[in-house]
Structure formats: C-alpha cells, structure tokens
Write a protein that holds these residues in place. Structure first.
Motif, PDB file in Angstrom:
ATOM      1  N   THR A 175       0.849  -1.201   0.000  1.00 29.50           N
ATOM      2  CA  THR A 175       0.000   0.000   0.000  1.00 29.50           C
ATOM      3  C   THR A 175       0.880   1.244   0.000  1.00 29.50           C
ATOM      4  OG1 THR A 175      -1.630  -1.188   1.296  1.00 29.50           O
ATOM      5  CG2 THR A 175      -1.874   1.200   1.210  1.00 29.50           C
ATOM      6  N   LYS A 203       0.755   5.305   0.371  1.00 22.99           N
ATOM      7  CA  LYS A 203      -0.052   6.457   0.795  1.00 22.99           C
ATOM      8  C   LYS A 203       0.621   7.693   0.199  1.00 22.99           C
ATOM      9  CE  LYS A 203      -1.851   8.302   5.175  1.00 22.99           C
ATOM     10  NZ  LYS A 203      -3.151   7.665   5.143  1.00 22.99           N
ATOM     11  N   ASP A 255      -4.648   6.531  -0.630  1.00 19.89           N
ATOM     12  CA  ASP A 255      -4.013   5.202  -0.566  1.00 19.89           C
ATOM     13  C   ASP A 255      -4.201   4.448  -1.889  1.00 19.89           C
ATOM     14  OD1 ASP A 255      -3.442   5.847   1.979  1.00 19.89           O
ATOM     15  OD2 ASP A 255      -4.585   4.234   2.935  1.00 19.89           O
ATOM     16  N   ALA A 302       1.389   1.238   5.581  1.00 18.99           N
ATOM     17  CA  ALA A 302       1.377   1.957   4.292  1.00 18.99           C
ATOM     18  C   ALA A 302       2.688   2.714   4.094  1.00 18.99           C
ATOM     19  CB  ALA A 302       0.211   2.927   4.240  1.00 18.99           C
TER      20      ALA A 302
END
Ligand code: SF4
Ligand code: SF4
Ligand code: FES
Length: 365
Positions: free
Chosen positions: A6, A8, A24, A91
C-alpha cells in the motif's frame, strides 16, 4: 512472486483550488522492485493524473527524488519491500521533497531552490591566465580530492533534508556548497580565494551549516555534502586565514583550542573565545561578545532555574582523564608541514577491508 503493497501518496494539484490530501493505492509487485515501479504502476493502472518526475530508473539522472516514510530518497533506488518494512501502519508514505515548492503531487520546483543555489556558487572553472594551447594537465592525484563532490547527480535529496535550510531558506545549502568545493579543490581554478571569501562572508554561507549530518545520511551518491562544507571551512581558515564577519574563523579557533585544552567542549567559554579569535580576555572586551552573552542570558537563566546548569558546572570544566591522548593527536597533526585532505571516497588498488569501510563513510582523515 508478486506481493501487495500500500502506498499512501500526498496529492496536490494547484489548478484544482483544493488543499493537498492523502490517497491510498494498492500495488502488486515483486518485493525486489522499487517504489518508483509502484508509483508507475499506479499511473498505468489506476490514476494517470498522479505526477512524478523520472527518467533513468537507475539512480543516475537524479530526477525521482521524493520523501519515502519521511526520508528524502530516490524512488527508483528504494526497494519497495524495504520501504514497506520501515512503514508505520503498513502503508508506505510517499510525499514530495521538502524545502522546495510543490508544482504538482510529487514534483517540486528544483529551479526555484536547488538550481538557483547552484548558480549562486559560480559552478564552472575560472582558470587564471591564457588557456594552454592544448588541454589543461592536472596530476591525477590532485583530482581525487574533488571526485567525491563530482559524483553529485543533483537529485536535491540533501536540499530536501537540510535542517538549516528549513530555518533559513537563504542558506546556500548542501548541494550547492558541495559543488563550490568541486571548484575550490580544483588546482586549475584561479579564483579559490575569492570563492572562499565570498562563501565565508555570506551570512547564509559555509558557517550557516549546523553539522546535523542529514545531508550525508540521505545522499544516494555518497557525496557527503557536510564534509565538503567542512573542507571549505578548513581551506578558508587554515589556508587563507579569512576572518569573516560571521565570526566563523574565531569560532573554529576557539572550538579546537578548547578541545585541545579540556578534551571536551567548555560551552561557557565558547562564545567569548570565539569573539576573541581563541583568546578569552580579548573576547570578553569585544562589543559583539558582550551583546551575544547578554542575548543568551535568558537561556542561561532558564538552565540555572531547571538545574541543568549550575554556576560550578558552568565555570569549572574538568579535563578528560586521558587528556594527554587528545594533546598527542594535536601534536601529531601540528608536526606535519602541510595539511593533507585525503579523500577516502576512492580507494586504490588492493584496498583492504579497512579502507573499504572508510570509503563507505566517504570521509577524509
Ligand atoms: S549538515 Fe549542514 S548542510 Fe548538511 S543537512 Fe545539516 S545543516 Fe544542512
Ligand atoms: S549531494 Fe547527493 S543528495 Fe545532494 S543533490 Fe548531490 S547527489 Fe543528491
Ligand atoms: S529515475 Fe533517474 S535517478 Fe531515479
């Protein structure tokens, strides 16, 4: 095998009239691939409007500088699995570099800050006299000292991370000063003294660096900009005795003399001795020193009130028990006819483990 990561990402589009926001994105990538590969996958598959500057994808062109989990880095030179391992809350946080205005998303205005500062230091050779008929001949060993600063790819990571620049945007900054050393250290240059005078007298010049090491830590090419700034200072003070209006000459002299005498820094004597070019008596009668001591009085009072400083601690500074060893180092250095700037960024043939380790640090003796 591909894994899911992930990212961000900080988004900002000045034309939209909206404030910056975080978004995200999920990417599927082999863990060995880079954060830049992840960003390019987002652009390909999910959101083509995400802006990033990149070209070589091989840590050569210097165009993909961003902050990853808060650290200024090249996106193409950062393994996505390493970034994920350092991510808080799972993230990987990607945002534009600091200390430069954002143009869009991850693209910053390098012209407005980085390139302007590089131009400030006259980033070309200023040879003396008539040019030779053929090329300039320079001994190879004379160029070793400047090779480290020549390795800069102008990615701006050090500019982004510099704490002094954050406080004083007019500070010439790590990348431009490393570039300045590239010419100050070049034996073909005929303007060494003028360059050093200029950089020492500038209130935002070589004495504006606070030795925080951030530029050394983030540089992807081991240029060690702070080390180049320290070299500029040594050349200015040691070789040309430039007594600048920023009091850098006196400060350096006071600092080294206090270490030679006590082994550690006697803070209470540093300011007056700096104004007195090392001398405590001369420094106490300088109007500038009196003014600065009065200005620092509230801080000293706060220290006294909180018990961090006591009059005894401030006035009586103990010497290190093995102070003789410190003196021995000073004597050894003083016994040399000339100061040697050995750049261990490059190691010669047969460099063993020890030399290799020194090269990684990129520092001189
Ligand atoms: S060491 Fe000096 S130039 Fe480097 S980041 Fe810190 S303040 Fe800036
Ligand atoms: S000195 Fe290092 S971090 Fe700074 S611009 Fe050059 S390559 Fe980038
Ligand atoms: S894309 Fe060229 S350095 Fe990263």
């Amino acid at each position: 095998m591909a894994e899911t990561f992930t990212l961000k990402v900080r988004r900002f589009d000045p034309e939209s009239g909206q404030a910056a926001y975080w978004r995200d994105y999920g990417v599927e990538l082999d863990p060995e691939r880079s954060v830049l590969d992840g960003i390019l996958q987002i652009k390909d598959r999910e959101d083509a409007s995400l802006a990033i500057r990149c070209s070589c994808r091989a840590a050569i062109c210097g165009s993909c500088g961003v902050r990853i989990n808060g650290k200024s880095s090249l996106a193409c030179n950062t393994r996505i699995s390493d970034a994920a391992a350092n991510a808080r809350d799972g993230a990987i946080v990607v945002e534009p570099m600091g200390n430069m205005p954002v143009i869009k998303d991850l693209i910053v205005d390098m012209d407005a800050v980085h390139w302007k500062k590089v131009q400030r230091v006259v980033p070309w050779l200023l040879p003396e006299g008539e040019p030779p008929e053929r090329e300039y001949i320079v001994p190879a060993e004379a160029m070793i000292d400047v090779t480290q600063s020549m390795a800069c790819i102008h990615c701006g990571a050090c500019v982004s991370a510099c704490l002094s620049l954050e406080v004083d945007p007019d500070f010439i900054g790590p990348a431009a000063l490393a570039k300045a050393y590239r010419f100050v250290g070049d034996p073909r240059d005929g303007a060494t003294e003028q360059r050093l005078n200029d950089l020492a007298e500038d209130p935002h010049g070589i004495y504006d660096c606070t030795h925080c090491f951030a530029c050394i830590e983030v540089c992807p090419k081991d240029v060690a900009p702070m080390s180049q700034i320290m070299r500029l200072r040594r050349r200015a003070t040691g070789d040309y005795e430039i007594k600048d209006r920023n009091n850098g000459f006196g400060h350096e002299k006071a600092f080294t003399e206090l270490i030679e005498k006590y082994g550690t820094l006697h803070e209470a004597q540093l300011v007056p001795r700096s104004f007195g070019d090392g001398s405590l008596i001369k420094g106490q009668t300088e109007p500038g020193a009196v003014k600065q001591l009065l200005e620092s009085a509230p801080t000293a009072l706060r220290g006294l009130r909180s018990g961090k400083v006591t009059p005894k601690k401030a006035l009586i500074h103990p010497k290190l028990p093995d102070q003789d060893q410190v003196r021995r180092i000073f004597k050894e250095i003083d016994s040399k006819d000339e100061r040697l700037e050995l750049n261990l960024y490059i190691v010669g043939e047969g460099g063993g483990e020890e030399e290799g380790a020194a090269a990684e640090g990129g520092e001189e003796r």
